[in-house]
Scaffold this motif. Structure first.
Motif: not given
Lengths: 539, 308
Positions: B203-205, B207-208, B223
């Protein structure tokens, strides 16, 4: 995850193989450590096993654990109808007479709580109790306790009702003397007074629960060698040696009854050393355990298994005879029961007094077909019901019989049910079935209990609704006959008639199989499905 | 949050009464009554039967029976077992506690091992370790409970003699049955939490978070594992009812005097007070667990509250 399938499959197979291998390695690797096999004791125990004369000081056992299939079904000895429960209570309560087996297997009824007795006349017997016997609550045993016990038993329990049915009254003369007056001369009365369902309970308990089952374990009080300590449902029942016991001191200090329903687990518990004795062992497990060095006691019981025939629906005796001829009982015993039984040769088992062997029906499907045709019954439909899980391989036996009967051209609709539903149906008023499978154990070892209770036209357990006035007459005469030889004659005639009338498909007598630690001795196994552990010792 | 909890509580209460009524009716619909079963081949006299029916309330209309029974239950008078005359409350309480200990033990074991295995599986993604773990987890829940039971008994009780083959007693009596129950859940938990972790990792968060310079370990703990916990809680919640059912087999194989076994025995012997008492506690337990699981969700994942 694309492409992940193949490795996944490999992983699964690898895991299963690893687990299976580990189990197999452990299993086989341990084999040589098993105790060396001892000669199969089934041959040497053809006669019931009983305590030998015990040398000076036997080796006592601190805790003896025995695992039966079922738990206590009730805490009321007079209500109990099943042998697992009566076996536990057999160590807590005592009867006026005691059943013992001579080395050749002949049953003998010896005075136990009574010291002496004599027939005042044909229908009155005077008994004198032993003095100095105490209940577990410390109170002495008196004639009043006997009176109260015999008054309550028939009210609450069906076995006491049957056993004490011929008793008209019981009266105490003094503290230790009482008189039993019979309704009619009744020869098997002494045998009945040795049945665990006629065990003596304290008068105050009997009077507290005159017409309903007792409601707390606090009232489990007897005069037996063990006193009740604890009952934890599905877990264990614990008994402890009663130090004030009037008889020889038990060699076992503490007895634990552990109910284990699953046959394999019961066997595993014995192998693991968790318990010392297991009962109700199926034949294949008994063989396995014998090979591993455990002591196996196998003997014919007094339980006969039969297919009851609704005589009011199948009125023609030729049809009932045809049903008997159609079934290969030898095949059922040897293949389905794996030899753990004996083909029935009479309506009662050979161990029972009055038994008279009959000409076997044999397996003759051709003659069966012919008889059916003569009676105009060929191609008819029969409704058969059977329990599942109550008797050894009951469902399988019922299925085999269905096949045998279909082979002679009958159309048999079989329904098997779990016990609770089944027994309600068999005992119910609506009787929409022709055949039903049941068992009956003649626990008094007297033909009266096995024949009168089932075949007399007015008997409560005559579920076949069989009625033959000549049989009724013979059975009534036999129970009143004091002369042993004459009684035997009467029972022989009755059995001949019953055999010809065939209200049953006569099947087999179940075997009892008990397996124990190889170094246990003096465990008494009786064919009436009783195990007496009081004087067990360790080698 | 409070509104959500209140709402959930009332729906649970409704479910509970429905179960109670359903069990009561079902018990009465089964052929065979307790008195007949109790006396077997030897039936009691009509007088004894009548006395027992009076005592058990079986002589009254079924609707009256239900209300008498429901009011008794609520007053805490659960009656006596028809057969053994042991108070039902004590019996059911004991059995429930036994099963609770067993299931708690096995769930803890399965959750701890499952989390560990899924973590290993994710950090060693697509290596041999991952593949073996995946294979084992499929293997564990594909095999039936009784198979695990017998294998464990055979190895650890009969052959090695390290542990008792069954029964109830000290902690040693708990190991094999809870391991048996854990086996089936272990695979399920491992698979579900592994999938959840992988999903989060993509998920993006995450990766962020990685882009912001969080270490791999921090990402996993903050996470990924947190998300895996939601999945594990879901599985436990879903499995608890199943566990009670699965416990019947385990309890039978290990002769463990728990709830599942008690209820099945009560059905077979038509011991109505025990059956109903047992169902009462069992459904209460499942209800509370479901409630707790939903609350745990709400705490772990705020989106649940919004949706609920």
């Amino acid at each position: 995850m694309p492409g992940a399938r193949k490795p996944l499959l490999i992983g699964v197979i690898a895991a299963v193989v690893v687990v299976a291998l580990a189990a197999a390695v452990l299993f086989f690797f341990q084999q040589p450590q098993q105790p060396a096999p001892i000669p199969g004791p089934s041959e040497e125990t053809a006669a019931p096993v009983r305590p030998q004369e015990i040398p000076v000081r036997p080796q006592e056992i601190e805790v003896l654990r025995i695992s039966q299939r079922a738990d206590l079904s009730t805490i009321d000895v007079q209500v109990a109808t099943d042998s697992p429960t009566l076996n536990v209570f057999g160590h807590v309560y005592e009867t006026l007479f005691k059943l013992r087996f001579t080395p050749d297997g002949t049953p003998v009824f010896e005075p136990h709580l009574v010291e002496s007795y004599n027939f005042v006349n044909e229908t009155a017997i005077k008994f004198k109790l032993r003095s100095g016997i105490r209940f577990h609550d410390g109170k002495p045993l008196t004639a009043e306790d006997v009176v109260a016990t015999f008054r309550r038993g028939p009210v609450v329990g069906s076995i006491p009702r049957t056993l004490l049915g011929p008793v008209k009254s019981v009266e105490a003369i003094d503290d230790l003397t009482f008189v039993i007056v019979l309704k009619y001369p009744f020869a098997p009365i002494i045998a009945h007074l040795a049945h665990p369902s006629t065990a003596i309970i304290p008068a105050w308990v009997a009077e507290l629960f005159p017409d309903k089952p007792i409601n707390s374990t606090a009232y489990i009080i007897g005069t037996g060698p063990f006193r009740f300590v604890e009952f934890r449902k599905l877990e264990r029942t614990v008994l402890e040696r009663f130090e004030d016991y009037w008889g020889p001191q038990p060699t076992v200090k503490r007895l634990e009854w552990v109910p284990v329903e699953d046959d394999d687990t019961r066997a595993a518990k014995l192998e693991a050393g968790d318990v010392n004795i297991i009962t109700h062992v199926p034949p294949h497990l008994a063989r396995l355990l014998r090979d591993r060095g455990f002591k196996v006691v196998q003997m014919p019981s007094t339980r006969i298994i039969y297919i009851g025939i609704s005589v009011d629906r199948i009125t023609d005796p030729r049809v009932r005879q045809a049903l008997n001829l159609a079934v290969d009982k030898n095949a059922i015993v040897s293949r389905i029961l794996e030899g753990a039984g004996t083909v029935a040769t009479a309506p009662i088992p050979p161990a029972v007094f009055g038994y008279s062997p009959q000409t076997p029906y044999g397996y003759d499907p051709d003659r069966a077909r012919k008889l059916l045709e003569e009676a105009g019954w060929a191609g008819r439909e029969l409704i058969m019901i059977a329990p599942s899980g109550r008797y050894l391989k009951d469902r399988e036996i019922a299925e085999a019989i269905q096949m045998y009967l279909q082979a002679i051209g009958l159309n048999v609709r079989l329904t098997t049910m779990e016990w609770a539903a089944y027994i309600a149906k068999v005992m119910g008023e609506v009787r929409d079935f022709d055949l039903f499978l049941l068992g009956w154990s003649t626990a008094t070892l007297d033909a009266d209990y096995g024949l009168y209770s089932l075949f007399h036209s007015k008997a409560p357990f005559n579920r076949m609704r069989y009625s033959n006035l000549k049989v009724d007459e013979l059975l009534e005469a036999a129970r009143a006959e004091a002369d042993v030889e004459k009684r035997k004659q009467l029972y022989r005639q009755a059995q001949e008639l019953i055999w010809q009338d065939a209200p049953w498909i006569f099947l087999h007598v179940e075997d009892l199989i008990v397996v124990m630690d190889p170094n246990l001795e003096n465990v008494e196994v009786q064919p009436i499905e009783r195990w007496i552990l009081t004087y067990a010792t360790r080698r | 949050m409070l509104r959500y909890i209140i709402k959930r509580f009332f729906t649970s209460l409704l479910t509970f009464f429905a179960i109670l009524l359903f069990t009561f009716i079902l018990a009465r619909l089964l052929p065979g009554d307790p008195i007949t079963v109790m006396y077997g081949e030897m039936q009691p006299t009509p007088e004894v039967r009548a006395a027992l029916e009076r005592e058990l309330g079986l002589d009254k209309p079924i609707v009256v029976q239900f209300f008498i029974y429901a009011s008794r239950m609520l007053r805490g008078d659960w009656g006596l077992s028809v057969h053994t005359r042991v108070p039902v409350a004590a019996l059911a309480g004991d059995a429930f506690l036994s099963t609770l200990v067993l299931t708690a033990f096995s769930i803890t074991l399965a959750a701890a091992l499952g989390l560990l295995l899924s973590y290993l599986s994710v950090v060693r993604y697509n290596t041999l370790v991952d593949k073996v773990i995946r294979g084992v987890s499929v293997g564990t829940f594909s095999l039936p409970v009784f198979w695990w039971g017998y294998i464990l008994i055979l190895v650890f009780a009969v052959q090695l003699r390290w542990l008792p083959a069954g029964g109830k007693g000290g902690i040693e009596h708990l190991i094999l049955p809870s391991l048996t129950l854990a086996m089936v859940n272990l695979g399920m938990i491992t698979r579900v939490s592994r999938a959840a972790m992988i999903e989060v990792l993509m998920q993006d968060h995450v990766v962020l978070a990685k882009a912001k310079g969080l270490s791999n370990g921090d990402v996993m703990v903050r996470h990924v594992i947190r998300n895996a916990l939601v999945a594990i809680v879901t599985v436990i919640g879903l499995r608890f009812g199943v566990l009670l059912g699965g416990a019947v087999i385990t309890e039978t194989v290990f002769a463990y005097p728990g709830m599942g076994k008690m209820i099945v025995d009560a059905i077979l012997t038509r011991d109505y007070p025990v059956l109903i008492g047992g169902m009462f506690i069992a459904s209460l337990a499942v209800m509370i667990v479901n409630l707790a699981v939903d609350m745990a969700y709400a705490l772990l994942d705020p989106r649940v509250r919004v949706g609920g």
